[in-house]
Write a protein that holds these residues in place. Structure first.
Motif, PDB file in Angstrom:
ATOM      1  N   GLY A 247       0.782  -1.228   0.000  1.00 53.18           N
ATOM      2  CA  GLY A 247       0.000   0.000   0.000  1.00 53.18           C
ATOM      3  C   GLY A 247       0.812   1.275   0.000  1.00 53.18           C
ATOM      4  O   GLY A 247       0.241   2.374  -0.073  1.00 53.18           O
ATOM      5  N   ARG A 248       2.128   1.188   0.086  1.00 56.03           N
ATOM      6  CA  ARG A 248       2.997   2.367   0.031  1.00 56.03           C
ATOM      7  C   ARG A 248       3.562   2.506  -1.381  1.00 56.03           C
ATOM      8  O   ARG A 248       3.896   1.507  -2.026  1.00 56.03           O
ATOM      9  CB  ARG A 248       4.136   2.254   1.040  1.00 56.03           C
ATOM     10  N   ARG A 249       3.693   3.754  -1.848  1.00 52.30           N
ATOM     11  CA  ARG A 249       4.116   3.981  -3.228  1.00 52.30           C
ATOM     12  C   ARG A 249       5.236   5.020  -3.309  1.00 52.30           C
ATOM     13  O   ARG A 249       5.134   6.106  -2.734  1.00 52.30           O
ATOM     14  CB  ARG A 249       2.920   4.434  -4.076  1.00 52.30           C
ATOM     15  N   ILE A 250       6.261   4.638  -4.050  1.00 50.72           N
ATOM     16  CA  ILE A 250       7.409   5.501  -4.311  1.00 50.72           C
ATOM     17  C   ILE A 250       7.428   5.821  -5.801  1.00 50.72           C
ATOM     18  O   ILE A 250       7.303   4.917  -6.632  1.00 50.72           O
ATOM     19  CB  ILE A 250       8.740   4.819  -3.917  1.00 50.72           C
ATOM     20  N   PHE A 251       7.604   7.100  -6.139  1.00 53.27           N
ATOM     21  CA  PHE A 251       7.596   7.520  -7.545  1.00 53.27           C
ATOM     22  C   PHE A 251       8.936   8.120  -7.929  1.00 53.27           C
ATOM     23  O   PHE A 251       9.458   8.986  -7.228  1.00 53.27           O
ATOM     24  CB  PHE A 251       6.488   8.555  -7.771  1.00 53.27           C
ATOM     25  N   PHE A 252       9.504   7.628  -9.024  1.00 53.42           N
ATOM     26  CA  PHE A 252      10.702   8.214  -9.631  1.00 53.42           C
ATOM     27  C   PHE A 252      10.303   8.679 -11.026  1.00 53.42           C
ATOM     28  O   PHE A 252       9.904   7.865 -11.865  1.00 53.42           O
ATOM     29  CB  PHE A 252      11.832   7.190  -9.697  1.00 53.42           C
ATOM     30  N   ALA A 253      10.436   9.978 -11.293  1.00 56.25           N
ATOM     31  CA  ALA A 253       9.872  10.540 -12.515  1.00 56.25           C
ATOM     32  C   ALA A 253      10.688  10.249 -13.759  1.00 56.25           C
ATOM     33  O   ALA A 253      10.139  10.255 -14.873  1.00 56.25           O
ATOM     34  CB  ALA A 253       9.716  12.050 -12.351  1.00 56.25           C
ATOM     35  N   GLY A 254      12.007   9.981 -13.614  1.00 58.36           N
ATOM     36  CA  GLY A 254      12.866   9.974 -14.783  1.00 58.36           C
ATOM     37  C   GLY A 254      12.992  11.385 -15.324  1.00 58.36           C
ATOM     38  O   GLY A 254      12.412  12.332 -14.782  1.00 58.36           O
ATOM     39  N   ASP A 255      13.735  11.559 -16.396  1.00 56.69           N
ATOM     40  CA  ASP A 255      13.755  12.851 -17.068  1.00 56.69           C
ATOM     41  C   ASP A 255      12.405  13.062 -17.734  1.00 56.69           C
ATOM     42  O   ASP A 255      11.910  12.169 -18.447  1.00 56.69           O
ATOM     43  CB  ASP A 255      14.862  12.887 -18.127  1.00 56.69           C
ATOM     44  N   THR A 256      11.803  14.228 -17.543  1.00 57.47           N
ATOM     45  CA  THR A 256      10.472  14.448 -18.087  1.00 57.47           C
ATOM     46  C   THR A 256      10.136  15.928 -18.104  1.00 57.47           C
ATOM     47  O   THR A 256      10.590  16.691 -17.250  1.00 57.47           O
ATOM     48  CB  THR A 256       9.410  13.703 -17.260  1.00 57.47           C
ATOM     49  N   GLY A 257       9.355  16.308 -19.092  1.00 56.68           N
ATOM     50  CA  GLY A 257       8.721  17.609 -19.058  1.00 56.68           C
ATOM     51  C   GLY A 257       7.361  17.487 -18.394  1.00 56.68           C
ATOM     52  O   GLY A 257       6.895  16.394 -18.068  1.00 56.68           O
TER      53      GLY A 257
END
Length: 361
Positions: A247-257
């Motif tokens: 139920g826990r979430r980690i977000f890594f965006a990467g390179d992005t606009g």
């Protein structure tokens, strides 16, 4: 007899090579988007191409000095010195920022992951050619210990640009770890027994109790083979990652606009506990619009974090071991982030790391 000897040598050399195990991960809810005018080889496209409008843009006094950032010279060679207390989110995850876009992450179950690990600046022959030129030479980032490197369980790459993927580092990490990469990425690996999962957008794989999801980013792919000669050119996909654990979430965006894809990710997976967000490389005097089109400004990152409902945002991309691609200085992006966080009255909690520092949430 001579040809027989040569044949035996070739066979022996071939026997020393172990084929990679490559799995294409595509599920019913996955998405792949191709360019309409594509020719062979197939080329990928962003979910939301076209001209962008941005909710907020800093136009003046963007890089005010901060008492929280101590620098040797203005906005250069800096350390964040502000007091901060990690929120107790009970995620069980630990994060170490290795520099630029590289992170060493430990999951609640003890699995160790590397995201976009890059130790140097370029791999051969570009590193050789670049040093002969008058180009910028990046300072060495922090790198896990030898013992940590031998116990890596998973390696995640967001895209093939040099500041996120260095072929020389694959050999030092080795084939024991499992690799999670975008579509078309496996051809950049040596054929030496690597386990490679090529992911489509919104596809997932399970590692123990950890679910690894590959998600869209608004970017592109290309790679300089030798100066001014490019390979790939959007034949390899790009994206970010959502790590889920109980139920826990980690977000890594990467390179992005900045684009609609942030809202799509939140709608698919729910609110994010910790967001690792890029805040640099958005500025270039000659190609300013293009740079921001594929890289978030600090204010873009704050708004994206809001749309993801991030409880904590850890910024990256700036720093003493960054590439400084288009940025004014090593820490100009961080100064702009602190300024815009206050100006926008953002309720996103920031946790600012210096390279090599660790935090647990």
């Amino acid at each position: 007899m001579k040809w027989l000897s040569i044949s035996i040598i070739i066979l022996l050399l071939a026997g020393c090579s172990t084929s990679n195990k490559v799995e294409r991960v595509e599920q019913p809810n996955s998405i792949i988007k191709y360019k309409k005018d594509t020719v062979e080889p197939t080329r990928f496209a962003n979910l939301y191409p076209g001209k962008k409008t941005y909710p907020e843009t800093c136009t003046e006094h963007c890089y005010q000095p901060s008492a929280l950032v101590k620098c040797e010279t203005p906005a250069e060679n800096c350390q964040y010195i502000g007091e901060q207390v990690a929120m107790n989110l009970n995620t069980g995850f630990t994060f170490r920022w290795l520099g630029h876009a590289s992170f060493y992450i430990e999951s609640p179950d003890g699995n160790t992951l590397l995201i976009d690990p890059v130790s140097g600046q370029f791999d051969w022959p570009v590193n050789w050619a670049f040093r002969l030129s008058e180009g910028f030479n990046r300072k060495q980032g922090f790198w896990p210990s030898e013992n940590e490197m031998t116990n890596i369980d998973a390696v995640l790459y967001s895209h093939i640009h040099y500041d996120h993927f260095n072929k020389d580092d694959i050999a030092s990490i080795g084939p024991v770890a499992k690799y999670y990469v975008p579509l078309g990425f496996a051809e950049h690996f040596p054929n030496d027994g690597y386990s490679i999962n090529e992911m489509t957008w919104f596809s997932s794989k399970v590692l123990g109790n950890l679910t690894i999801n590959f998600v869209p980013a608004h970017h592109f792919s290309s790679r300089v083979w030798v100066p001014y000669i490019y390979e790939d050119n959007d034949t390899t996909l790009w994206g970010g990652w959502v790590l889920e654990h109980q139920g826990r979430r980690i977000f890594f965006a990467g390179d992005t606009g900045y684009s609609q894809h942030f809202k799509d990710i939140q709608q698919r997976y729910g609110d994010m506990d910790v967001c690792l967000m890029p805040i640099a490389s958005y500025f270039n005097e000659e190609n300013g619009d293009w740079y921001r089109y594929v890289h978030t400004t600090p204010e873009d990152a704050l708004i994206a974090a809001q749309q993801l409902n991030c409880k904590v945002m850890i910024p990256w991309g700036y720093g003493n071991s960054s590439w400084k691609m288009g940025d004014h200085s090593s820490h100009s992006a961080l100064l702009r982030l602190l300024n815009m966080h206050k100006k926008l009255g953002s309720n996103i909690s920031l946790y600012i790391l210096n390279e090599g520092e660790t935090v647990a949430f």
